[in-house]
Enzyme design. Structure first.
Site, PDB file in Angstrom:
ATOM      1  N   THR A 184      11.671  23.770  37.774  1.00 50.98           N
ATOM      2  CA  THR A 184      10.237  24.050  37.750  1.00 50.98           C
ATOM      3  C   THR A 184       9.787  24.434  36.337  1.00 50.98           C
ATOM      4  O   THR A 184       8.635  24.211  35.963  1.00 50.98           O
ATOM      5  CB  THR A 184       9.900  25.194  38.734  1.00 50.98           C
ATOM      6  OG1 THR A 184      10.426  24.862  40.012  1.00 50.98           O
ATOM      7  CG2 THR A 184       8.409  25.431  38.836  1.00 50.98           C
ATOM      8  N   TYR A 201      24.068  26.740  39.392  1.00 51.99           N
ATOM      9  CA  TYR A 201      22.746  26.251  39.783  1.00 51.99           C
ATOM     10  C   TYR A 201      22.969  24.946  40.544  1.00 51.99           C
ATOM     11  O   TYR A 201      23.235  23.916  39.956  1.00 51.99           O
ATOM     12  CB  TYR A 201      21.971  26.028  38.482  1.00 51.99           C
ATOM     13  CG  TYR A 201      20.537  25.562  38.563  1.00 51.99           C
ATOM     14  CD1 TYR A 201      19.904  25.235  39.736  1.00 51.99           C
ATOM     15  CD2 TYR A 201      19.804  25.446  37.389  1.00 51.99           C
ATOM     16  CE1 TYR A 201      18.594  24.815  39.753  1.00 51.99           C
ATOM     17  CE2 TYR A 201      18.491  25.024  37.385  1.00 51.99           C
ATOM     18  CZ  TYR A 201      17.891  24.706  38.578  1.00 51.99           C
ATOM     19  OH  TYR A 201      16.580  24.286  38.575  1.00 51.99           O
ATOM     20  N   LYS A 254      22.446  29.946  42.605  1.00 52.00           N
ATOM     21  CA  LYS A 254      21.219  29.548  43.290  1.00 52.00           C
ATOM     22  C   LYS A 254      21.599  28.326  44.090  1.00 52.00           C
ATOM     23  O   LYS A 254      22.050  27.331  43.524  1.00 52.00           O
ATOM     24  CB  LYS A 254      20.169  29.193  42.247  1.00 52.00           C
ATOM     25  CG  LYS A 254      18.988  28.347  42.740  1.00 52.00           C
ATOM     26  CD  LYS A 254      18.211  27.846  41.525  1.00 52.00           C
ATOM     27  CE  LYS A 254      16.935  27.099  41.846  1.00 52.00           C
ATOM     28  NZ  LYS A 254      16.873  26.321  43.064  1.00 52.00           N
TER      29      LYS A 254
END
Lengths: 299, 299, 299, 299
Positions: A50, A140, A167
């Protein structure tokens, strides 16, 4: 803040505000982070997808991390994305981000387009980053864009002292499997899928990185609080509401452009996204404005 | 048992025992069902994928339903799979199964290999089955093998009087979306993924159709009871255990052959699967025996 | 016509005309076949995917083969599709089709939805069909709908006396690999992709099964003749024209419905397709009419 | 050499020799290029995927282009890869490569992992590169690793004065469609798939970029000559041989590592690949040596 237990709660992947010439807008980053902290978030993840990391060069990335660290000013942990296709480049990114004051760095699996990547390469990639930088590293995982890091690979990496968490944007079974395999290690797991949030917390996840929290941080903070305070009956309709919010946003053609346009409508930064990502059209922007008004984010 | 509220709890997709010539073994079906009911299951789903429906012809299917209805003898509801590629054929299957005494019939979306199927076709397929048979119909969602039935399509179908519920083997967000869209309709949702079981029940699902419950029904019945009685702390490690059990089984090359080989080891029926599904090798069978002994299912 | 060398040239997968109640329309089949033979085709393939085999039951299939054999009346070879998910069912289909007078039978790999199928299962599937029926068998390769039959598997099967050829709708490298591995065996290879036709013939394929030849047989017959008579410079723009024709048709939502609607416009049979396949809308039908007029197929 | 007609024949994507510290080995690049020119190749493509562009940083890339331009010394055209995820970065790469003396630059579609990319973004990406640099640009199509550039997008771009050609590694129909849509524009099409080479040339392609030509340039040069001199009967078994050569190499776990190991065996440069790409094991290297000996490339 190097204590890994600080990795918890709602940690949005903050957008990277850009000027019209696509340089990093430091003041805009400050305003967006103030908005998120005002909504009660528990950490800031800079240079996630993002945050448009794939489309930013080394200089832009360094500036983004500096701006985020400055803006947060120690109030919550800062996690900096350092993902790159090559090992050498990812290590260089990690050194830059850590030197700039990030509390934790977070790398993806190596990748090139949709080329298949084996778990052995992934393991060595993270081992090299953790070993050569000494920084506290997070994993990630963002399939199917980038090769899925298997629960077995994650469990092996979690044994390293400075691999502190992850994550996870994989499927729900993957997340549960990671929790089961890392139980007792204080390996911090942030859920990367908005729709999994309540289920993930009930299964033992430590927090989440909802991308749409850029626009509506309080929605996710309230859901997190209800879930962690045991108010499950109350949390369930809140999860439904959060899922519906995301669904409304997913109807737009480009997620990145949508988040930027939303932040622009909120008066926090410009709508520019890195080319070739397209800007929202005027019609789409009006549609987005109506959604934000409907959620009480704009008047 | 036509009250849809009877659709709840652990409803295994029972295997279809076959003789060496691939005829349906009615006595074997009786023994397997007695084993499942002895384990406490709350319903029987005959002719699911685990029941090898794709590889059975019309006569074999009719016999399997009859055998299941006879064996259950009204103690729990019987759901009969009626999936077929064409509408005409699925409707014929539904009439046969309903006439044989099934309480509910369950159809997949239409399919042919991995050919893409549009939601409009899916909607009309189910509408025709519900409309022309009048039977209480369930939707059987099993992506990616067969085209995913979208939550919007499901919500539209749930408005029909005799579309009473579904088995959802899609991802966790899909299941939650279905629950959100059908709230208040008593539309019965059975979770089709073992690893989602606890999460799904906490989100409001009514039960589950775990394929591996064919071998270990009590494992899932206990998990279901803990979850529905609010013992979440206790249920979490039980879910981990159930997920691990499934993972051990998934290491075998063919799921169908594995289930049959397990039932054979348990002394309930022969190991024959419908060609071209392969039988387990002797080595694989010994490995499976060790697993079943480890779980206390065999001595 | 059991001589495998008769398998050559343009062999369209003929559509199966249906009455409004979805029964096979024998008279319609006769008219369609007469139209194709009038266009110069060199064989008829009944019960391919274009013939809607997946959506027809055993009785419909038997009638379709009988109708095709009757209509062809020995003028060209008839290849009958016998594909089914299970081995037992495919063998039964083969016996029925061969008894009805088909010259060759053609089976796909076993399949169920998009479930992965191993080459070992595929090999045994075809071996069983060839061994138990004794019929001259062809392999029907239609990935990605059904699992790709590997060139190695094909080469192994080509050593069996009654495995005589294949229809290959896989990629161009697969087709070339099959030709290389079966050279010298008179293993007949029909190309299943219209766009590969000229390239395939130049590489040594024996013919093709263009689905769109149902509407425009002469287009493909002329291209075949130019290619096999060495007029490559002339054939290249003809291939471009054929590819463009297919592209125009592929713009319609359902291939099966489009072919039927086209045959209806040509006055050969009704437009009915097997449910849940949708019929063309009136607008789409008019658009199709314009295309057929443009190609001089209608006035 | 800015005349686009110079883009023809065999143009290998040359590997980028690296030192053990992963710096670009200029002398090694010189030796590899001498080997390729000695094999008769008609151009050099530096910084393709085989040149490991995704794993090299800006400095490494600039050095690689300089080294290639120096080594070629005007004897054949040099095409330089400039692919990057962002528009700004790709344009910077193009300027660097063109200033370093590359004759043509070649960019992929924008990409990030396997994220879907729309044709509109692709069109704008290339338009910006062509418009802002003025350099003679080629399109580098390498699905499924990077989003397929549609024939319609290519045809639109081919109308720009300085978009001069492409390398197409898509399927055979895509390549034919591009040729049909750009006929008459002298838009140069290089085939990127070894197995398509002969078919592509017969359909009108101008040349090819075989990656395995790094090890065996003469094999592809001879095939090209046979095809373009009309000796099709002779070319067909040569294509089979080339396809078999590639198949033997594809059996190794990592293509990049294999090419480097082969060049090392040929005495041209070290075997180092950019991390996290793995090196070949000693066993694999011996297996590769045997293959190269079998083809007479080593004694």
């Amino acid at each position: 803040v190097h204590d890994r237990s600080a990795i918890a709660g709602i940690v949005p992947p903050v957008a990277t505000p850009l000027t019209v010439t696509e340089d990093v807008d430091r003041a805009g980053m400050g305003r967006v982070i103030e908005y998120l902290l005002g909504g009660g978030v528990h950490g800031i993840f800079v240079l996630g997808a993002t945050g448009e990391f794939p489309w930013l060069d080394d200089r832009q990335r360094a500036t983004a991390v500096e701006a985020a660290v400055d803006a947060v000013a120690g109030r919550v942990p800062v996690i900096a994305g350092i993902a790159e296709i090559s090992r050498r480049h990812a290590i260089a990114n990690a050194r830059t981000a850590y030197a700039a004051g990030a509390d934790f760095v977070m790398a993806t699996a190596p990748y090139f387009g949709s080329m298949a990547v084996e778990q052995g390469w992934i393991l060595e990639h993270f081992r090299a980053i953790a070993g050569e930088t000494g920084a506290p590293v997070m994993l990630y995982n963002v399939p199917p864009w980038i090769a899925d890091i298997s629960p077995a690979t994650i469990a092996t990496l979690a044994e390293l002292d400075n691999v502190v968490g992850m994550k996870d944007s994989a499927d729900f079974i993957h997340l549960q499997d990671v929790l089961a395999r890392t139980r007792g290690r204080n390996f911090r797991v942030l859920c990367g899928i908005e729709g999994h949030l309540l289920g993930a917390l009930l299964m033992g996840a430590h927090g989440a990185t909802p991308s749409s929290a850029n626009l509506n941080p309080a929605l996710f903070v309230r859901l997190y609080e209800a879930a962690t305070e045991g108010r499950v009956e109350e949390a369930r309709p809140m999860q439904e509401g959060a899922s519906r919010f995301v669904q409304e946003l997913e109807a737009f053609p480009s997620w990145f452009s949508l988040i930027k346009a939303g932040l622009h409508l909120l008066g926090l930064c410009g709508p520019t996204v890195a080319g070739p990502l397209p800007a929202l059209t005027a019609d789409e922007t009006e549609r987005l404005r109506a959604i934000l008004v409907g959620y009480g984010l704009l008047s």
